[in-house]
Design a protein around this motif. Structure first.
Motif, mmCIF file in Angstrom:
data_model
loop_
_atom_site.group_PDB
_atom_site.id
_atom_site.type_symbol
_atom_site.label_atom_id
_atom_site.label_comp_id
_atom_site.label_asym_id
_atom_site.label_seq_id
_atom_site.Cartn_x
_atom_site.Cartn_y
_atom_site.Cartn_z
ATOM 1 N N LEU A 1 12.375 13.124 20.266
ATOM 2 C CA LEU A 1 11.728 11.996 19.491
ATOM 3 C C LEU A 1 12.160 12.025 18.052
ATOM 4 C CD1 LEU A 1 8.177 13.586 20.736
ATOM 5 C CD2 LEU A 1 9.505 11.539 21.496
ATOM 6 N N VAL A 2 12.317 10.753 17.701
ATOM 7 C CA VAL A 2 12.631 10.446 16.371
ATOM 8 C C VAL A 2 11.483 9.776 15.444
ATOM 9 C CG1 VAL A 2 14.383 9.254 14.892
ATOM 10 C CG2 VAL A 2 14.999 10.350 17.193
ATOM 11 N N PRO A 3 10.944 10.444 14.547
ATOM 12 C CA PRO A 3 10.136 9.648 13.712
ATOM 13 C C PRO A 3 10.542 8.538 13.018
ATOM 14 C CG PRO A 3 10.469 11.859 12.782
ATOM 15 C CD PRO A 3 11.195 11.687 14.131
ATOM 16 N N VAL A 4 9.637 7.527 13.042
ATOM 17 C CA VAL A 4 10.228 6.244 12.057
ATOM 18 C C VAL A 4 9.167 6.119 11.154
ATOM 19 C CG1 VAL A 4 10.821 3.816 11.909
ATOM 20 C CG2 VAL A 4 11.830 5.364 13.856
ATOM 21 N N VAL A 5 9.028 6.252 9.995
ATOM 22 C CA VAL A 5 7.949 6.079 8.951
ATOM 23 C C VAL A 5 8.029 4.731 8.288
ATOM 24 C CG1 VAL A 5 6.762 7.154 7.260
ATOM 25 C CG2 VAL A 5 7.885 8.629 8.696
ATOM 26 N N PHE A 6 7.073 3.801 8.215
ATOM 27 C CA PHE A 6 7.174 2.767 7.383
ATOM 28 C C PHE A 6 6.046 2.838 6.320
ATOM 29 C CE2 PHE A 6 8.366 1.349 11.527
ATOM 30 C CZ PHE A 6 9.276 0.403 11.143
ATOM 31 N N LEU A 7 6.520 2.633 5.077
ATOM 32 C CA LEU A 7 5.621 2.620 3.894
ATOM 33 C C LEU A 7 5.679 1.117 3.431
ATOM 34 C CD1 LEU A 7 7.634 5.391 1.952
ATOM 35 C CD2 LEU A 7 5.553 5.506 3.346
ATOM 36 N N TYR A 8 4.293 0.829 3.031
ATOM 37 C CA TYR A 8 3.889 -0.573 2.763
ATOM 38 C C TYR A 8 2.909 -0.329 1.633
ATOM 39 C CZ TYR A 8 -0.249 -0.468 5.425
ATOM 40 O OH TYR A 8 -1.305 -0.167 5.788
ATOM 41 N N GLU A 9 3.016 -1.990 0.836
ATOM 42 C CA GLU A 9 2.233 -1.853 -0.263
ATOM 43 C C GLU A 9 1.910 -3.491 -0.047
ATOM 44 O OE1 GLU A 9 3.085 -1.632 -4.563
ATOM 45 O OE2 GLU A 9 4.341 0.183 -3.728
ATOM 46 N N LYS A 10 0.300 -3.678 -0.340
ATOM 47 C CA LYS A 10 -0.018 -5.026 -0.206
ATOM 48 C C LYS A 10 0.173 -5.712 -1.632
ATOM 49 C CE LYS A 10 -3.813 -4.208 2.939
ATOM 50 N NZ LYS A 10 -5.603 -4.299 3.246
ATOM 51 N N LYS A 11 0.609 -6.756 -1.569
ATOM 52 C CA LYS A 11 0.893 -7.745 -2.751
ATOM 53 C C LYS A 11 -0.354 -8.312 -3.346
ATOM 54 C CE LYS A 11 5.669 -8.901 -1.921
ATOM 55 N NZ LYS A 11 6.587 -10.116 -1.806
ATOM 56 N N ARG A 12 -0.663 -8.205 -4.438
ATOM 57 C CA ARG A 12 -1.648 -8.826 -5.070
ATOM 58 C C ARG A 12 -1.643 -10.214 -4.843
ATOM 59 N NH1 ARG A 12 -2.757 -5.357 -10.752
ATOM 60 N NH2 ARG A 12 -2.803 -3.423 -9.634
ATOM 61 N N ARG A 13 -2.692 -11.067 -4.861
ATOM 62 C CA ARG A 13 -2.714 -12.137 -4.616
ATOM 63 C C ARG A 13 -2.699 -13.190 -6.163
ATOM 64 N NH1 ARG A 13 -6.588 -14.691 -0.255
ATOM 65 N NH2 ARG A 13 -5.029 -16.321 -0.381
ATOM 66 N N LYS A 14 -1.728 -14.205 -6.270
ATOM 67 C CA LYS A 14 -1.654 -14.643 -7.665
ATOM 68 C C LYS A 14 -2.899 -15.720 -7.916
ATOM 69 C CE LYS A 14 3.262 -14.627 -7.680
ATOM 70 N NZ LYS A 14 4.439 -15.702 -7.591
ATOM 71 N N SER A 15 -3.334 -15.798 -8.906
ATOM 72 C CA SER A 15 -4.539 -16.544 -9.176
ATOM 73 C C SER A 15 -4.103 -18.057 -9.026
ATOM 74 C CB SER A 15 -5.384 -16.023 -10.354
ATOM 75 O OG SER A 15 -4.426 -16.413 -11.491
ATOM 76 N N ARG A 16 -4.943 -18.960 -8.971
ATOM 77 C CA ARG A 16 -4.554 -20.285 -8.681
ATOM 78 C C ARG A 16 -4.414 -20.950 -10.120
ATOM 79 N NH1 ARG A 16 -6.885 -22.892 -3.210
ATOM 80 N NH2 ARG A 16 -6.397 -21.226 -2.033
ATOM 81 N N ASN A 17 -5.469 -20.427 -11.082
ATOM 82 C CA ASN A 17 -5.416 -21.174 -12.445
ATOM 83 C C ASN A 17 -4.220 -20.638 -13.373
ATOM 84 O OD1 ASN A 17 -6.698 -18.731 -12.952
ATOM 85 N ND2 ASN A 17 -8.442 -19.267 -13.576
ATOM 86 N N GLY A 18 -3.626 -19.446 -12.734
ATOM 87 C CA GLY A 18 -2.557 -18.977 -13.809
ATOM 88 C C GLY A 18 -3.061 -17.776 -14.719
ATOM 89 N N LEU A 19 -4.397 -18.031 -14.777
ATOM 90 C CA LEU A 19 -4.854 -16.772 -15.727
ATOM 91 C C LEU A 19 -5.335 -15.662 -14.810
ATOM 92 C CD1 LEU A 19 -7.043 -18.656 -18.357
ATOM 93 C CD2 LEU A 19 -4.954 -17.528 -18.553
ATOM 94 N N SER A 20 -5.016 -14.595 -15.258
ATOM 95 C CA SER A 20 -5.524 -13.137 -14.526
ATOM 96 C C SER A 20 -6.326 -12.333 -15.089
ATOM 97 C CB SER A 20 -4.362 -12.584 -13.830
ATOM 98 O OG SER A 20 -3.671 -11.978 -14.680
ATOM 99 N N LEU A 21 -7.377 -12.985 -15.898
ATOM 100 C CA LEU A 21 -8.235 -12.030 -16.865
ATOM 101 C C LEU A 21 -9.393 -11.555 -16.045
ATOM 102 C CD1 LEU A 21 -8.576 -14.307 -20.119
ATOM 103 C CD2 LEU A 21 -7.077 -12.306 -19.600
ATOM 104 N N PRO A 22 -9.717 -10.324 -16.340
ATOM 105 C CA PRO A 22 -10.748 -9.614 -15.199
ATOM 106 C C PRO A 22 -12.125 -9.900 -15.896
ATOM 107 C CG PRO A 22 -9.994 -7.896 -16.891
ATOM 108 C CD PRO A 22 -9.069 -9.171 -16.944
#
Length: 88
Positions: free
Chosen positions: A60-81
């Protein structure tokens, strides 16, 4: 035909979801060390126990996948909280 069905069922991958983890634990997993590697090894041992004699002569050979969810870009160009007081 029965052999083909058995082969298809035995070749299905096993997916182990380790959930969200710390960077340090992921680095250790990449090196083959740490608690996450122990968890992967436990899963492999469990599979070997379930399959019994069917796994004789196979590896048996383990295969491990690591992933990150990408942040969605805002439509108006400003990403102020928040909105500053001077903006309505």
């Amino acid at each position: 035909m029965a052999v083909e069905q058995q082969y298809l069922l035995s070749s299905l991958p096993l997916v182990i979801d380790l959930g969200k983890q710390q960077r340090k634990k992921l680095k250790n997993l990449k090196r083959g060390k740490g608690s996450l590697m122990l968890e992967v090894n436990e899963a492999l041992n469990e599979i070997q126990a379930r399959m019994g004699n069917d796994i004789a002569g196979k590896q048996l050979v383990p295969v491990v996948f690591l992933y990150e969810k990408k942040r969605r870009k805002s439509r108006n160009g400003l990403s102020l909280p928040f909105l500053p007081p001077f903006m309505p």
